[in-house]
Design a protein around this motif. Structure first.
Motif, PDB file in Angstrom:
ATOM      1  N   GLN A   1       0.833  -1.201   0.000  1.00  0.00           N
ATOM      2  CA  GLN A   1       0.000   0.000   0.000  1.00  0.00           C
ATOM      3  C   GLN A   1       0.874   1.259   0.000  1.00  0.00           C
ATOM      4  O   GLN A   1       0.582   2.229  -0.701  1.00  0.00           O
ATOM      5  CB  GLN A   1      -0.918   0.001   1.220  1.00  0.00           C
ATOM      6  CG  GLN A   1      -1.972  -1.101   1.138  1.00  0.00           C
ATOM      7  CD  GLN A   1      -2.749  -1.226   2.430  1.00  0.00           C
ATOM      8  OE1 GLN A   1      -3.172  -0.226   2.988  1.00  0.00           O
ATOM      9  NE2 GLN A   1      -2.936  -2.441   2.890  1.00  0.00           N
TER      10      GLN A   1
ATOM     11  N   TYR B   1       1.033   4.451  -2.709  1.00  0.00           N
ATOM     12  CA  TYR B   1       1.062   5.869  -2.375  1.00  0.00           C
ATOM     13  C   TYR B   1       2.290   6.530  -2.999  1.00  0.00           C
ATOM     14  O   TYR B   1       2.227   7.611  -3.577  1.00  0.00           O
ATOM     15  CB  TYR B   1       1.152   6.065  -0.861  1.00  0.00           C
ATOM     16  CG  TYR B   1      -0.163   6.014  -0.127  1.00  0.00           C
ATOM     17  CD1 TYR B   1      -0.416   5.005   0.796  1.00  0.00           C
ATOM     18  CD2 TYR B   1      -1.139   6.986  -0.315  1.00  0.00           C
ATOM     19  CE1 TYR B   1      -1.602   4.953   1.499  1.00  0.00           C
ATOM     20  CE2 TYR B   1      -2.332   6.942   0.391  1.00  0.00           C
ATOM     21  CZ  TYR B   1      -2.555   5.930   1.294  1.00  0.00           C
ATOM     22  OH  TYR B   1      -3.728   5.883   1.997  1.00  0.00           O
TER      23      TYR B   1
ATOM     24  N   TYR C   1       2.436   9.869  -5.325  1.00  0.00           N
ATOM     25  CA  TYR C   1       3.001  11.136  -4.861  1.00  0.00           C
ATOM     26  C   TYR C   1       4.292  11.496  -5.572  1.00  0.00           C
ATOM     27  O   TYR C   1       4.651  12.679  -5.661  1.00  0.00           O
ATOM     28  CB  TYR C   1       3.231  11.102  -3.344  1.00  0.00           C
ATOM     29  CG  TYR C   1       1.949  11.161  -2.555  1.00  0.00           C
ATOM     30  CD1 TYR C   1       1.656  10.218  -1.573  1.00  0.00           C
ATOM     31  CD2 TYR C   1       1.007  12.167  -2.783  1.00  0.00           C
ATOM     32  CE1 TYR C   1       0.480  10.272  -0.843  1.00  0.00           C
ATOM     33  CE2 TYR C   1      -0.177  12.218  -2.063  1.00  0.00           C
ATOM     34  CZ  TYR C   1      -0.437  11.266  -1.100  1.00  0.00           C
ATOM     35  OH  TYR C   1      -1.608  11.340  -0.397  1.00  0.00           O
TER      36      TYR C   1
ATOM     37  N   LEU D   1       0.044   8.900   6.126  1.00  0.00           N
ATOM     38  CA  LEU D   1      -0.695   7.954   5.294  1.00  0.00           C
ATOM     39  C   LEU D   1      -1.454   6.993   6.204  1.00  0.00           C
ATOM     40  O   LEU D   1      -1.260   6.997   7.422  1.00  0.00           O
ATOM     41  CB  LEU D   1       0.264   7.132   4.426  1.00  0.00           C
ATOM     42  CG  LEU D   1       1.305   7.873   3.579  1.00  0.00           C
ATOM     43  CD1 LEU D   1       2.222   6.857   2.909  1.00  0.00           C
ATOM     44  CD2 LEU D   1       0.616   8.742   2.551  1.00  0.00           C
TER      45      LEU D   1
END
Lengths: 169, 273
Positions: B140, B144, B148, B195
């Motif tokens: 995960q 991200y 980003y 996060l």
């Protein structure tokens, strides 16, 4: 990849392969036979193993296939039916559930998860596969992966809850 | 309100990162959420510990011998064989098999095995690596990271100029936070953001290298056994080096095949990165 590259990879993976095999078979000796058979098959088919990164899932998937075949062979021989994953919310009691549950008995209860649940639990929460990857390895629908994860967690939460209650009495 | 059974189904999928965001947000608002996720997480930790214990068992010699023999058999087949492949190639469990192949192969393998065991068998027994619990969180984090890394203006939520606030804010979220100086690995700290992975907070410390490529040190609370030994995983174009320390799980993530990544992980506390 050639045989000389494959062999140390297989040896390095043996603890994890044995661990997965034990979630398929109830018996430790069967698990070791299963691992051995899968390793031999990998060596025979080394030319077909293209990428090292896929070796893990290939080994898990192969063990699953070999075990299914072996169960069918035993069913034919002994005439006993295949044992399906029980549709119960209770754990198989490996040891006697006493009024006070110590850590050891809790462990036994968790290891006593019905067939199919511990394989899914291992592949998802420890080996890190997605539901889709797990479904492909075990050749079951994604929905079954999802429901088995949920059932397993529910049973374990209940067992931990009983253990806590037992310790309090 | 959904039935307990359906709630558990969704919560379990949520923990594994398999629930779509809208349903996940709705689940977090359910009054059953806090207690049940705590119970499930406790169970997951216990399961992880039990499965980790499985790895400590020594490998029985027959398995190692079989791999060694098969190796020789496969090599023998590659050269013109003097004897045909044996019945061992048929998929039957070893306990039910007929004797495999010429005697001299088995004897040679046994001698080799005996000599190796006598010599300490270092080449046979590789110590099992500690398998990271719930490695799904790293996948995960990688997702991200990929998203980003494409941002320019919004690469971080709080810039590096507010480093004290970052330490205090994210430290409180994840149980303590250091912002390591990675300049000797060629990485410059840019700032941080928060996060979520598997329902737990993750501090993301963002760095860039001279070519403006993004690296990140991500930290999440993870009670249980610490193990500073680095584990490396790849996710297509990204590589992730992870380890556990001080009741936290950490991962250094960045573009694959960059030497700075290993150096950055070592500077941050990973061993054998």
């Amino acid at each position: 990849m050639d045989v000389q590259q494959l062999k140390p990879l297989l040896i390095e993976k043996l603890p994890r392969l044995r661990r997965f095999a034990r979630t398929l078979t109830a018996d430790a000796a069967d698990a070791d036979d299963l691992v051995q058979e899968a390793c031999l098959r990998a060596i025979e088919r080394v030319a077909k193993l293209r990428r090292q990164e896929q070796l893990d899932s290939w080994m898990f998937s192969t063990m699953r296939n070999i075990w299914i075949d072996e169960q069918r062979r035993r069913t034919v021989r002994t005439g006993s039916g295949l044992v399906d994953s029980q549709e119960t919310d209770e754990l198989r009691t490996v040891s006697d559930a006493a009024d006070t549950l110590g850590a050891r008995q809790l462990t036994d209860q968790i290891l006593g998860l019905p067939e199919g649940l511990s394989s899914v639990l291992l592949l998802v929460t420890v080996e890190g596969y997605s539901y889709r990857e797990t479904a492909e390895i075990l050749n079951i629908p994604i929905g079954t992966v999802m429901s088995r994860m949920s059932r397993a967690r529910g049973m374990i939460a209940k067992a931990i809850g009983h253990a806590d209650q037992g310790l309090k009495t | 309100m959904t039935s307990d059974r359906d709630f558990d189904l969704q919560l379990s999928a949520y923990l594994d990162g398999e629930l779509e965001p809208a349903a996940a947000r709705a689940l977090e608002q359910d009054p059953r959420f806090a207690d049940r996720i705590s119970a499930f997480r406790e169970g997951d930790d216990l399961v992880a510990t039990l499965f980790a214990d499985d790895l400590k068992e020594p490998i029985p010699d027959p398995i190692l011998a079989a791999i060694d023999q098969a190796d020789r058999k496969a090599e023998a087949i590659e050269r013109p064989p003097s004897t045909p492949p044996s019945a061992a190639t048929i998929a039957q469990f070893p306990s039910q098999r007929r004797p495999q192949g010429p005697n001299f192969l088995r004897q040679a393998a046994s001698l080799l095995l005996a000599a190796a065991i006598g010599a300490g068998a270092a080449w046979i027994w590789l110590p099992p690596k500690t398998i990271e619990t719930t490695p799904g969180w790293i996948a995960q984090v990688a997702d991200y990271h990929r998203i980003y890394a494409n941002e320019v203006r919004h690469r971080v939520e709080v810039p590096a100029s507010e480093i004290d606030h970052i330490r205090a804010w994210l430290g409180e979220r994840v149980g303590g936070l250091e912002v390591p100086d990675l300049s000797s690995a060629g990485l410059e700290f840019q700032g941080a953001r928060l996060l979520v992975a598997n329902g737990a907070p993750v501090a993301q410390l963002v760095y860039i290298d001279a070519e403006d490529r993004m690296f990140a040190l991500c930290v999440t609370p993870r009670p249980g056994t610490d193990d500073a030994t680095a584990q490396t995983r790849s996710f297509d174009d990204l590589a992730a080096i992870s380890w556990r320390a001080n009741g936290q799980a950490l991962v250094m993530i960045g573009p694959a095949d960059t030497p700075e990544l290993s150096e950055a992980a070592r500077l941050s506390g990973a061993v054998d990165a």
